[in-house]
Write a protein that holds these residues in place. Structure first.
Motif, PDB file in Angstrom:
ATOM      1  N   GLY A  11       0.793  -1.224   0.000  1.00  7.73           N
ATOM      2  CA  GLY A  11       0.000   0.000   0.000  1.00  7.73           C
ATOM      3  C   GLY A  11       0.822   1.268   0.000  1.00  7.73           C
ATOM      4  O   GLY A  11       0.292   2.355   0.264  1.00  7.73           O
ATOM      5  N   GLN A  12       2.107   1.158  -0.325  1.00  7.82           N
ATOM      6  CA  GLN A  12       2.975   2.333  -0.378  1.00  7.82           C
ATOM      7  C   GLN A  12       3.086   2.838  -1.821  1.00  7.82           C
ATOM      8  O   GLN A  12       2.819   2.116  -2.773  1.00  7.82           O
ATOM      9  CB  GLN A  12       4.356   1.989   0.177  1.00  7.82           C
ATOM     10  N   LEU A  13       3.526   4.086  -1.944  1.00  5.89           N
ATOM     11  CA  LEU A  13       3.570   4.740  -3.251  1.00  5.89           C
ATOM     12  C   LEU A  13       4.623   4.085  -4.142  1.00  5.89           C
ATOM     13  O   LEU A  13       5.805   4.027  -3.796  1.00  5.89           O
ATOM     14  CB  LEU A  13       3.885   6.224  -3.053  1.00  5.89           C
ATOM     15  N   ILE A  30       2.262  12.300   2.389  1.00  2.00           N
ATOM     16  CA  ILE A  30       2.958  13.108   1.387  1.00  2.00           C
ATOM     17  C   ILE A  30       3.030  14.560   1.849  1.00  2.00           C
ATOM     18  O   ILE A  30       4.090  15.203   1.792  1.00  2.00           O
ATOM     19  CB  ILE A  30       2.259  13.013   0.019  1.00  2.00           C
ATOM     20  N   LEU A  31       1.906  15.086   2.341  1.00  2.00           N
ATOM     21  CA  LEU A  31       1.865  16.476   2.799  1.00  2.00           C
ATOM     22  C   LEU A  31       2.787  16.684   3.996  1.00  2.00           C
ATOM     23  O   LEU A  31       3.506  17.684   4.079  1.00  2.00           O
ATOM     24  CB  LEU A  31       0.434  16.878   3.157  1.00  2.00           C
ATOM     25  N   ASP A  32       2.789  15.731   4.924  1.00  2.00           N
ATOM     26  CA  ASP A  32       3.653  15.851   6.101  1.00  2.00           C
ATOM     27  C   ASP A  32       5.128  15.784   5.711  1.00  2.00           C
ATOM     28  O   ASP A  32       5.968  16.502   6.274  1.00  2.00           O
ATOM     29  CB  ASP A  32       3.336  14.735   7.100  1.00  2.00           C
ATOM     30  N   GLY A 304       8.654  21.507  -2.723  1.00  2.00           N
ATOM     31  CA  GLY A 304       8.601  20.616  -1.569  1.00  2.00           C
ATOM     32  C   GLY A 304       7.739  19.394  -1.805  1.00  2.00           C
ATOM     33  O   GLY A 304       8.107  18.274  -1.413  1.00  2.00           O
ATOM     34  N   ILE A 305       6.582  19.588  -2.439  1.00  2.00           N
ATOM     35  CA  ILE A 305       5.703  18.448  -2.740  1.00  2.00           C
ATOM     36  C   ILE A 305       6.397  17.472  -3.676  1.00  2.00           C
ATOM     37  O   ILE A 305       6.351  16.243  -3.484  1.00  2.00           O
ATOM     38  CB  ILE A 305       4.380  18.934  -3.360  1.00  2.00           C
ATOM     39  N   ARG A 306       7.076  17.982  -4.678  1.00  2.00           N
ATOM     40  CA  ARG A 306       7.727  17.098  -5.657  1.00  2.00           C
ATOM     41  C   ARG A 306       8.945  16.415  -5.042  1.00  2.00           C
ATOM     42  O   ARG A 306       9.247  15.268  -5.371  1.00  2.00           O
ATOM     43  CB  ARG A 306       8.049  17.897  -6.918  1.00  2.00           C
ATOM     44  N   MET A 307       9.611  17.089  -4.133  1.00  2.00           N
ATOM     45  CA  MET A 307      10.671  16.421  -3.382  1.00  2.00           C
ATOM     46  C   MET A 307      10.089  15.269  -2.556  1.00  2.00           C
ATOM     47  O   MET A 307      10.641  14.166  -2.523  1.00  2.00           O
ATOM     48  CB  MET A 307      11.370  17.422  -2.449  1.00  2.00           C
ATOM     49  N   ALA A 308       8.972  15.524  -1.888  1.00  2.00           N
ATOM     50  CA  ALA A 308       8.361  14.506  -1.032  1.00  2.00           C
ATOM     51  C   ALA A 308       7.943  13.286  -1.839  1.00  2.00           C
ATOM     52  O   ALA A 308       8.208  12.140  -1.447  1.00  2.00           O
ATOM     53  CB  ALA A 308       7.148  15.100  -0.311  1.00  2.00           C
ATOM     54  N   VAL A 309       7.312  13.515  -2.985  1.00  2.00           N
ATOM     55  CA  VAL A 309       6.847  12.400  -3.814  1.00  2.00           C
ATOM     56  C   VAL A 309       8.022  11.568  -4.308  1.00  2.00           C
ATOM     57  O   VAL A 309       8.015  10.332  -4.210  1.00  2.00           O
ATOM     58  CB  VAL A 309       6.016  12.925  -4.999  1.00  2.00           C
ATOM     59  N   MET A 310       9.060  12.227  -4.814  1.00  2.00           N
ATOM     60  CA  MET A 310      10.212  11.479  -5.324  1.00  2.00           C
ATOM     61  C   MET A 310      10.941  10.747  -4.210  1.00  2.00           C
ATOM     62  O   MET A 310      11.383   9.606  -4.383  1.00  2.00           O
ATOM     63  CB  MET A 310      11.157  12.418  -6.076  1.00  2.00           C
ATOM     64  N   GLY A 315      12.198   5.530  -2.003  1.00  2.00           N
ATOM     65  CA  GLY A 315      12.322   4.655  -0.862  1.00  2.00           C
ATOM     66  C   GLY A 315      11.637   3.319  -1.090  1.00  2.00           C
ATOM     67  O   GLY A 315      12.101   2.280  -0.621  1.00  2.00           O
ATOM     68  N   GLN A 316      10.540   3.331  -1.856  1.00  2.00           N
ATOM     69  CA  GLN A 316       9.799   2.101  -2.114  1.00  2.00           C
ATOM     70  C   GLN A 316      10.451   1.302  -3.240  1.00  2.00           C
ATOM     71  O   GLN A 316      10.593   0.095  -3.165  1.00  2.00           O
ATOM     72  CB  GLN A 316       8.342   2.419  -2.470  1.00  2.00           C
ATOM     73  N   THR A 317      10.823   1.978  -4.335  1.00  2.00           N
ATOM     74  CA  THR A 317      11.280   1.240  -5.509  1.00  2.00           C
ATOM     75  C   THR A 317      12.671   0.645  -5.321  1.00  2.00           C
ATOM     76  O   THR A 317      13.033  -0.308  -5.994  1.00  2.00           O
ATOM     77  CB  THR A 317      11.292   2.137  -6.756  1.00  2.00           C
ATOM     78  N   ARG A 318      13.431   1.208  -4.397  1.00  2.00           N
ATOM     79  CA  ARG A 318      14.778   0.685  -4.167  1.00  2.00           C
ATOM     80  C   ARG A 318      14.907  -0.032  -2.829  1.00  2.00           C
ATOM     81  O   ARG A 318      15.975  -0.471  -2.455  1.00  2.00           O
ATOM     82  CB  ARG A 318      15.804   1.821  -4.240  1.00  2.00           C
ATOM     83  N   GLY A 319      13.778  -0.087  -2.099  1.00  2.00           N
ATOM     84  CA  GLY A 319      13.806  -0.809  -0.833  1.00  2.00           C
ATOM     85  C   GLY A 319      14.417  -0.025   0.310  1.00  2.00           C
ATOM     86  O   GLY A 319      14.607  -0.561   1.396  1.00  2.00           O
ATOM     87  N   GLY A 320      14.713   1.268   0.089  1.00  2.00           N
ATOM     88  CA  GLY A 320      15.271   2.073   1.153  1.00  2.00           C
ATOM     89  C   GLY A 320      14.198   2.827   1.877  1.00  2.00           C
ATOM     90  O   GLY A 320      13.015   2.633   1.677  1.00  2.00           O
ATOM     91  N   SER A 321      14.605   3.712   2.778  1.00  2.00           N
ATOM     92  CA  SER A 321      13.655   4.542   3.524  1.00  2.00           C
ATOM     93  C   SER A 321      13.800   5.977   3.111  1.00  2.00           C
ATOM     94  O   SER A 321      14.901   6.520   3.093  1.00  2.00           O
ATOM     95  CB  SER A 321      13.905   4.426   5.033  1.00  2.00           C
ATOM     96  N   PRO A 322      12.690   6.654   2.759  1.00  2.00           N
ATOM     97  CA  PRO A 322      12.789   8.066   2.373  1.00  2.00           C
ATOM     98  C   PRO A 322      13.112   8.956   3.547  1.00  2.00           C
ATOM     99  O   PRO A 322      13.366  10.136   3.379  1.00  2.00           O
ATOM    100  CB  PRO A 322      11.393   8.362   1.825  1.00  2.00           C
ATOM    101  N   ASP A 323      13.110   8.422   4.747  1.00  2.00           N
ATOM    102  CA  ASP A 323      13.407   9.230   5.920  1.00  2.00           C
ATOM    103  C   ASP A 323      14.865   9.119   6.342  1.00  2.00           C
ATOM    104  O   ASP A 323      15.287   9.742   7.299  1.00  2.00           O
ATOM    105  CB  ASP A 323      12.511   8.793   7.090  1.00  2.00           C
TER     106      ASP A 323
END
Length: 325
Positions: A11-13, A30-32, A304-310, A315-323
């Motif tokens: 269920g992740q992006l 995404i907004l946060d 900022g929104i486009r940074m958040a989305v990418m 993080g999902q497509t490479r198995g890493g964490s966006p945080d």
């Protein structure tokens, strides 16, 4: 159109193709995430290593200023390598199929494609054929969707009027042909807004406003009555056959965001517009650059929104964490 492809098995992006059907929890995440990436006004931009070693291709089959530039800035602030494809001078001009362009660039090591295309559903078509490690972000497909614009719109609203359930929002102009309007409306409804009005001449109103979750009117006084947020839209001449507008002066008088028309909205109404603006058609310069206008803030927030989305997608497509760096 099947948009389940946007999410992975957890269920992740996975891709971002439309705001329609995005779970509220994911939309709010995404907004946060964007909140943590948008610098305060006057502060230096934040540069983080979340996309270091990754390559982002801006693949635009239509012209763009704000969207393409803010995606480029967003990717660079995430430390990605960015390639801007000039489609007009690419092998597509020699007859290369769009999917062959995708496959060729994938072979060069692309991780994310930001795609703008004149055909509805083009982004989903790319996503359905992309390699497992490659993500597609829709930067506007025909009159269908422009999800990052919809997200930056609600992000901007949330910073000023976070009580979405109680807002009265009016969208004025060519709603029928506007991918921005569709994406923003879907996002607003997900966040709980129920009072959304669309205003314009009959030919610019959606054919089934009830199905979209809005009320439609050709009466700007009724549509703007006590509105908290007023968003203007340009006329999508490139998507309309024949004469898009019978008379500019009449349209400006009847539907333009002018001080006279905005007198029917709330006195504290905030003004928005996705750009580009056409002065003297759908808005006046006086309104566009007034103290109540959020138009330039929308542009800043788009980074900022486009940074958040990418970051979240990478993080999902490479198995890493966006945080994590």
């Amino acid at each position: 159109m099947n948009t389940d492809i946007q999410l992975d098995a957890h269920g992740q992006l996975r891709h971002l193709l439309t705001t329609e059907g995005l779970p509220k929890s994911l939309l709010e995440r995404i907004l946060d995430t964007a909140e943590s990436l948008v610098p305060e006004v006057g502060a230096p931009p934040k540069k983080v290593p979340l996309l270091r070693g990754k390559t982002v291709f801006n693949l635009f089959f239509e012209n763009s200023t704000r969207t393409r530039t803010t995606f480029e800035l967003a990717a660079k602030r995430l430390s990605a390598d960015v390639i801007n494809m000039d489609v007009a001078t690419s092998s597509r001009a020699k007859g290369e199929d769009d999917l062959d362009t995708l496959f060729t660039l994938q072979a060069m090591g692309a991780d994310i494609f930001v795609v703008r295309h004149p055909e509805n559903g083009a982004a989903a078509h790319f996503a359905a054929h992309a390699a497992p490690h490659v993500a597609i972000i829709n930067a506007g497909d025909g009159s269908h969707a422009h999800p990052t614009q919809g997200l930056l719109d609600v992000f901007t609203i949330r910073r000023h009027r976070p009580d979405f359930e109680n807002l009265k929002i009016a969208i004025v102009g060519d709603v029928a042909h506007s991918r921005v309007a569709h994406s923003t409306i879907h996002a607003l409804r997900t966040l709980g807004t129920t009072d959304i009005r669309v205003i314009g001449p009959e030919r610019f109103l959606p054919p089934a406003p009830g199905a979209l979750g809005v009320t439609a009117t050709t009466d700007i006084r009724a549509g703007l009555a006590d509105a908290d947020i007023v968003m203007g839209l340009r006329i999508q001449r490139e998507r309309i056959e024949g004469d898009a507008l019978a008379g500019v002066a009449d349209y400006h008088h009847d539907f333009g965001l002018t001080p006279a028309n905005l007198a029917h909205a709330s006195k504290t109404a905030l003004i928005m517009h996705p750009g580009p603006i056409n002065r003297g058609v759908e808005i006046t310069a006086e309104v566009a650059y007034s103290d109540q206008s959020l138009i330039l803030e929308q542009v800043r927030n788009g980074i900022g929104i486009r940074m958040a989305v990418m970051a979240m997608i990478a993080g999902q497509t490479r198995g890493g964490s966006p945080d994590a760096p």
